[in-house]
Design a protein around this motif. Structure first.
Motif, PDB file in Angstrom:
ATOM      1  N   PRO A   1       0.450   5.037   4.316  1.00  0.00           N
ATOM      2  CA  PRO A   1      -0.992   5.275   4.231  1.00  0.00           C
ATOM      3  C   PRO A   1      -1.689   5.182   5.589  1.00  0.00           C
ATOM      4  CG  PRO A   1      -0.283   3.861   2.439  1.00  0.00           C
ATOM      5  CD  PRO A   1       0.892   4.006   3.366  1.00  0.00           C
TER       6      PRO A   1
ATOM      7  N   SER B   1      -0.248  15.300   4.233  1.00  0.00           N
ATOM      8  CA  SER B   1       0.761  14.371   3.727  1.00  0.00           C
ATOM      9  C   SER B   1       1.650  13.854   4.860  1.00  0.00           C
ATOM     10  CB  SER B   1       1.627  15.078   2.688  1.00  0.00           C
ATOM     11  OG  SER B   1       2.476  16.011   3.328  1.00  0.00           O
ATOM     12  N   HIS B   2       2.681  13.139   4.470  1.00  0.00           N
ATOM     13  CA  HIS B   2       3.641  12.562   5.407  1.00  0.00           C
ATOM     14  C   HIS B   2       4.363  13.644   6.216  1.00  0.00           C
ATOM     15  CE1 HIS B   2       6.064   9.173   6.769  1.00  0.00           C
ATOM     16  NE2 HIS B   2       7.158   9.887   6.576  1.00  0.00           N
TER      17      HIS B   2
ATOM     18  N   THR C   1       0.773  -1.240   0.000  1.00  0.00           N
ATOM     19  CA  THR C   1       0.000   0.000   0.000  1.00  0.00           C
ATOM     20  C   THR C   1       0.805   1.291   0.000  1.00  0.00           C
ATOM     21  OG1 THR C   1      -0.172   0.046   2.418  1.00  0.00           O
ATOM     22  CG2 THR C   1      -1.932  -1.095   1.210  1.00  0.00           C
ATOM     23  N   SER C   2       2.051   1.254   0.432  1.00  0.00           N
ATOM     24  CA  SER C   2       2.782   2.514   0.546  1.00  0.00           C
ATOM     25  C   SER C   2       3.648   2.782  -0.677  1.00  0.00           C
ATOM     26  CB  SER C   2       3.659   2.521   1.800  1.00  0.00           C
ATOM     27  OG  SER C   2       4.769   1.674   1.637  1.00  0.00           O
ATOM     28  N   ALA C   3       4.026   4.047  -0.828  1.00  0.00           N
ATOM     29  CA  ALA C   3       4.824   4.463  -1.970  1.00  0.00           C
ATOM     30  C   ALA C   3       6.169   3.743  -2.026  1.00  0.00           C
ATOM     31  CB  ALA C   3       5.030   5.979  -1.931  1.00  0.00           C
TER      32      ALA C   3
ATOM     33  N   ASP D   1      -1.363  10.622   3.486  1.00  0.00           N
ATOM     34  CA  ASP D   1       0.049  10.229   3.494  1.00  0.00           C
ATOM     35  C   ASP D   1       0.258   9.082   2.513  1.00  0.00           C
ATOM     36  OD1 ASP D   1       2.594   9.246   4.103  1.00  0.00           O
ATOM     37  OD2 ASP D   1       2.373   9.625   6.246  1.00  0.00           O
ATOM     38  N   ASP D   2       1.022   9.332   1.450  1.00  0.00           N
ATOM     39  CA  ASP D   2       1.305   8.286   0.466  1.00  0.00           C
ATOM     40  C   ASP D   2       2.483   7.417   0.881  1.00  0.00           C
ATOM     41  OD1 ASP D   2      -0.733   9.072  -1.255  1.00  0.00           O
ATOM     42  OD2 ASP D   2       0.550  10.491  -2.311  1.00  0.00           O
TER      43      ASP D   2
END
Length: 109
Positions: free
Chosen positions: A53, A80-81, A7-9, A49-50
């Protein structure tokens, strides 16, 4: 760790480049060790937050809360993060206030 990889970038990269063996992911996951956590835990997380997440924060909160650990989760919508550094001023102010209040409430003076 398993859900982070999906799920995360950066999750897939971390899982393949740094960890390598996908069978190791569950054992390396913080949620697999949540039963050892006793410290009150405040989770302040950007809702957009990419990198990590919001679902990651929700899983961690649930793992702690269901085990009776004093825990609180606050999601900041649209953030965001790096929202504590460059997010909306109202979110940064709220983040700082909650952090100070939490530490004050959960430490000896």
């Amino acid at each position: 760790m398993t859900t982070m990889a999906g799920t995360s970038a950066e999750g897939r990269l971390i899982a393949t480049q740094e960890i390598g063996d996908p069978d190791r992911l569950p054992a390396l996951s913080p949620t697999s060790h949540a039963d050892a956590v006793r410290a009150p835990t405040l989770i302040l997380h950007g809702g957009a937050d990419d990198a990590c997440p919001a679902g990651q924060a929700e899983q961690w909160f649930h793992a702690l809360y269901t085990r009776g650990v004093p825990a609180q989760l606050v999601l900041y919508p649209g953030s965001s993060h790096l929202f504590p550094l460059n997010g909306r001023p109202s979110h940064r102010e709220d983040y700082s206030r909650r952090l100070v209040d939490w530490v004050t409430a959960h430490t000896d003076r």
